[in-house]
Every structure is written in structure tokens, then in C-alpha cells.
Design a protein around this motif. Structure first.
Motif, PDB file in Angstrom:
ATOM      1  N   GLN A 170      -4.720  -1.931  -8.224  1.00  0.00           N
ATOM      2  CA  GLN A 170      -5.376  -1.400  -7.030  1.00  0.00           C
ATOM      3  C   GLN A 170      -6.412  -2.398  -6.536  1.00  0.00           C
ATOM      4  O   GLN A 170      -7.122  -3.014  -7.331  1.00  0.00           O
ATOM      5  CB  GLN A 170      -6.027  -0.061  -7.323  1.00  0.00           C
ATOM      6  CG  GLN A 170      -5.027   1.050  -7.446  1.00  0.00           C
ATOM      7  CD  GLN A 170      -5.682   2.415  -7.496  1.00  0.00           C
ATOM      8  OE1 GLN A 170      -6.849   2.594  -7.131  1.00  0.00           O
ATOM      9  NE2 GLN A 170      -4.929   3.404  -7.948  1.00  0.00           N
ATOM     10  N   HIS A 209       2.793   4.882  -6.691  1.00  0.00           N
ATOM     11  CA  HIS A 209       1.718   4.308  -7.508  1.00  0.00           C
ATOM     12  C   HIS A 209       2.281   3.835  -8.843  1.00  0.00           C
ATOM     13  O   HIS A 209       1.948   2.745  -9.323  1.00  0.00           O
ATOM     14  CB  HIS A 209       0.598   5.337  -7.758  1.00  0.00           C
ATOM     15  CG  HIS A 209      -0.184   5.674  -6.537  1.00  0.00           C
ATOM     16  ND1 HIS A 209      -1.163   4.861  -6.025  1.00  0.00           N
ATOM     17  CD2 HIS A 209      -0.117   6.757  -5.714  1.00  0.00           C
ATOM     18  CE1 HIS A 209      -1.677   5.427  -4.939  1.00  0.00           C
ATOM     19  NE2 HIS A 209      -1.055   6.567  -4.731  1.00  0.00           N
ATOM     20  N   ARG A 266      -0.893  -8.185  -6.232  1.00  0.00           N
ATOM     21  CA  ARG A 266      -0.382  -8.946  -7.380  1.00  0.00           C
ATOM     22  C   ARG A 266      -0.452 -10.417  -7.034  1.00  0.00           C
ATOM     23  O   ARG A 266      -0.029 -10.837  -5.955  1.00  0.00           O
ATOM     24  CB  ARG A 266       1.059  -8.553  -7.706  1.00  0.00           C
ATOM     25  CG  ARG A 266       1.587  -9.350  -8.898  1.00  0.00           C
ATOM     26  CD  ARG A 266       2.813  -8.750  -9.484  1.00  0.00           C
ATOM     27  NE  ARG A 266       3.394  -9.668 -10.453  1.00  0.00           N
ATOM     28  CZ  ARG A 266       4.517  -9.446 -11.084  1.00  0.00           C
ATOM     29  NH1 ARG A 266       5.180  -8.319 -10.860  1.00  0.00           N
ATOM     30  NH2 ARG A 266       4.991 -10.330 -11.928  1.00  0.00           N
ATOM     31  N   PHE A 320       1.242  -4.664 -10.293  1.00  0.00           N
ATOM     32  CA  PHE A 320       0.268  -4.619  -9.206  1.00  0.00           C
ATOM     33  C   PHE A 320      -0.967  -3.862  -9.682  1.00  0.00           C
ATOM     34  O   PHE A 320      -0.871  -2.971 -10.522  1.00  0.00           O
ATOM     35  CB  PHE A 320       0.856  -3.907  -7.986  1.00  0.00           C
ATOM     36  CG  PHE A 320       1.824  -4.735  -7.192  1.00  0.00           C
ATOM     37  CD1 PHE A 320       1.456  -5.294  -5.987  1.00  0.00           C
ATOM     38  CD2 PHE A 320       3.109  -4.956  -7.667  1.00  0.00           C
ATOM     39  CE1 PHE A 320       2.349  -6.051  -5.248  1.00  0.00           C
ATOM     40  CE2 PHE A 320       4.010  -5.714  -6.946  1.00  0.00           C
ATOM     41  CZ  PHE A 320       3.627  -6.261  -5.733  1.00  0.00           C
ATOM     42  N   SER A 343       0.841  -1.198   0.000  1.00  0.00           N
ATOM     43  CA  SER A 343       0.000   0.000   0.000  1.00  0.00           C
ATOM     44  C   SER A 343       0.875   1.245   0.000  1.00  0.00           C
ATOM     45  O   SER A 343       2.060   1.199   0.322  1.00  0.00           O
ATOM     46  CB  SER A 343      -0.921   0.007   1.224  1.00  0.00           C
ATOM     47  OG  SER A 343      -0.172   0.173   2.410  1.00  0.00           O
ATOM     48  N   TYR A 402      -2.550  -2.236  -2.921  1.00  0.00           N
ATOM     49  CA  TYR A 402      -2.190  -2.839  -4.203  1.00  0.00           C
ATOM     50  C   TYR A 402      -2.041  -4.351  -4.041  1.00  0.00           C
ATOM     51  O   TYR A 402      -1.732  -4.840  -2.951  1.00  0.00           O
ATOM     52  CB  TYR A 402      -0.871  -2.248  -4.728  1.00  0.00           C
ATOM     53  CG  TYR A 402      -1.080  -0.930  -5.402  1.00  0.00           C
ATOM     54  CD1 TYR A 402      -1.366  -0.859  -6.762  1.00  0.00           C
ATOM     55  CD2 TYR A 402      -1.015   0.252  -4.689  1.00  0.00           C
ATOM     56  CE1 TYR A 402      -1.582   0.357  -7.388  1.00  0.00           C
ATOM     57  CE2 TYR A 402      -1.225   1.473  -5.307  1.00  0.00           C
ATOM     58  CZ  TYR A 402      -1.499   1.503  -6.658  1.00  0.00           C
ATOM     59  OH  TYR A 402      -1.715   2.718  -7.283  1.00  0.00           O
ATOM     60  N   PHE A 435       4.296   0.577  -8.407  1.00  0.00           N
ATOM     61  CA  PHE A 435       3.424  -0.594  -8.309  1.00  0.00           C
ATOM     62  C   PHE A 435       2.864  -0.976  -9.679  1.00  0.00           C
ATOM     63  O   PHE A 435       2.874  -2.147 -10.056  1.00  0.00           O
ATOM     64  CB  PHE A 435       2.284  -0.360  -7.317  1.00  0.00           C
ATOM     65  CG  PHE A 435       2.700  -0.435  -5.877  1.00  0.00           C
ATOM     66  CD1 PHE A 435       3.439  -1.510  -5.395  1.00  0.00           C
ATOM     67  CD2 PHE A 435       2.345   0.564  -4.988  1.00  0.00           C
ATOM     68  CE1 PHE A 435       3.815  -1.579  -4.068  1.00  0.00           C
ATOM     69  CE2 PHE A 435       2.724   0.500  -3.654  1.00  0.00           C
ATOM     70  CZ  PHE A 435       3.466  -0.573  -3.196  1.00  0.00           C
ATOM     71  N   LYS A 436       2.383  -0.010 -10.426  1.00  0.00           N
ATOM     72  CA  LYS A 436       1.813  -0.301 -11.746  1.00  0.00           C
ATOM     73  C   LYS A 436       2.856  -0.909 -12.676  1.00  0.00           C
ATOM     74  O   LYS A 436       2.573  -1.877 -13.386  1.00  0.00           O
ATOM     75  CB  LYS A 436       1.209   0.962 -12.352  1.00  0.00           C
ATOM     76  CG  LYS A 436      -0.060   1.399 -11.642  1.00  0.00           C
ATOM     77  CD  LYS A 436      -0.566   2.727 -12.161  1.00  0.00           C
ATOM     78  CE  LYS A 436      -1.715   3.219 -11.302  1.00  0.00           C
ATOM     79  NZ  LYS A 436      -2.123   4.580 -11.667  1.00  0.00           N
TER      80      LYS A 436
END
Length: 138
Positions: A114, A104, A132, A112, A95, A130, A107-108
Motif C-alpha cells: 500500500q 487487495h 511495486r 505490491f 489501485s 498500491y 496485489f499483496k
């Protein structure tokens, strides 16, 4: 290079970021339990990641910290990718605050998605969760 790291190095980086060494005990426990990994470049620690499996028996990364002077050089991605390769569970969560736009993107870029949010941790700045799933990855 990714490896286990010592307490003093972790506390120094955290102090640089948050301005205090108040999490020293937390870091010591994570290191003692082999739940802290670091990324080293030219014999210096650039950042670290802490993980656990207390989030509904899934892997959770509560903390990824890269030295401010070393950000945007791929160290957070190196830590995440290494963790994915050694994760003790197939589901990985983490998170970040809604305001942390750079995290963010990290993570993307690392696959990952949301998965929700939590209000009331930091006033006016929800925590974005987040997720995965690495079950079918090779």
C-alpha cells in the motif's frame, strides 16, 4: 497464455462486469496503443489488463478485469506477472477501492504494498494505491 486481444472481447467482458459498453473508446485507444493485454484459456478470453505511464512517468495499471465466472483461478495474477515482465518502467502503481477485498489480496500476493489512498472518487469507498518497485528484481 497472454496475448493482445480484440476490442469486442474486451467490451463484452467489461459490459458483463459494469453493465454497459460506455468505455469502448477507452479500450479501443488502449488496444491501438498496445497497452492492453489479455489472458486466454481454451481460445476464450478470461480477462485483461490495461496500463499506461501517465502516473508521474511510472507504470500504472488502471484496470484489471477478469470475467466474473472465471475469478479466483489465477488469471489476475497471470496478467500482473506478465505485465511486470514487460513493464516499461521499474515503478508500478495500481489501485482498487477499499471495499474490493479480493483485489487487495491479489496485489499483496503479487508483491505490491500500500502506498496511499485517494478520497472522493467513490463516495465512502476510498481508492487504495498500491506500489511495486521491480528495479532490483531478476
Amino acid at each position: 497464455m497472454l496475448q493482445s486481444i480484440d476490442l469486442e472481447e474486451v467490451v463484452n467482458i467489461d459490459s458483463e462486469v459494469i453493465g454497459s459498453d460506455s468505455r469502448c473508446g477507452y479500450f479501443k485507444k488502449a488496444i491501438d496503443e498496445a497497452r492492453c493485454i489479455g489472458v486466454i484459456h481454451e481460445n476464450a478470453i478470461m480477462g485483461f489488463l490495461i496500463f499506461d505511464t501517465h502516473f508521474f512517468d511510472c507504470s500504472f495499471i488502471p484496470l484489471i478485469i477478469v470475467k466474473p465466472s472465471e475469478r479466483r483461478k489465477g488469471y489476475a495474477t497471470s496478467l500482473i506477472q506478465h505485465f511486470i515482465s514487460i513493464a516499461p518502467t521499474t515503478k508500478i502503481f495500481s489501485s482498487t477501492n477499499q471495499s474490493n477485498k479480493q483485489m487487495h489480496e491479489v496485489f499483496k500476493r503479487n508483491g505490491f504494498i500500500q502506498s496511499g489512498y485517494v478520497d472522493n472518487l467513490d463516495e465512502g469507498d476510498p481508492e487504495i494505491i498500491y506500489f511495486r518497485n521491480i528495479e532490483n528484481e531478476t
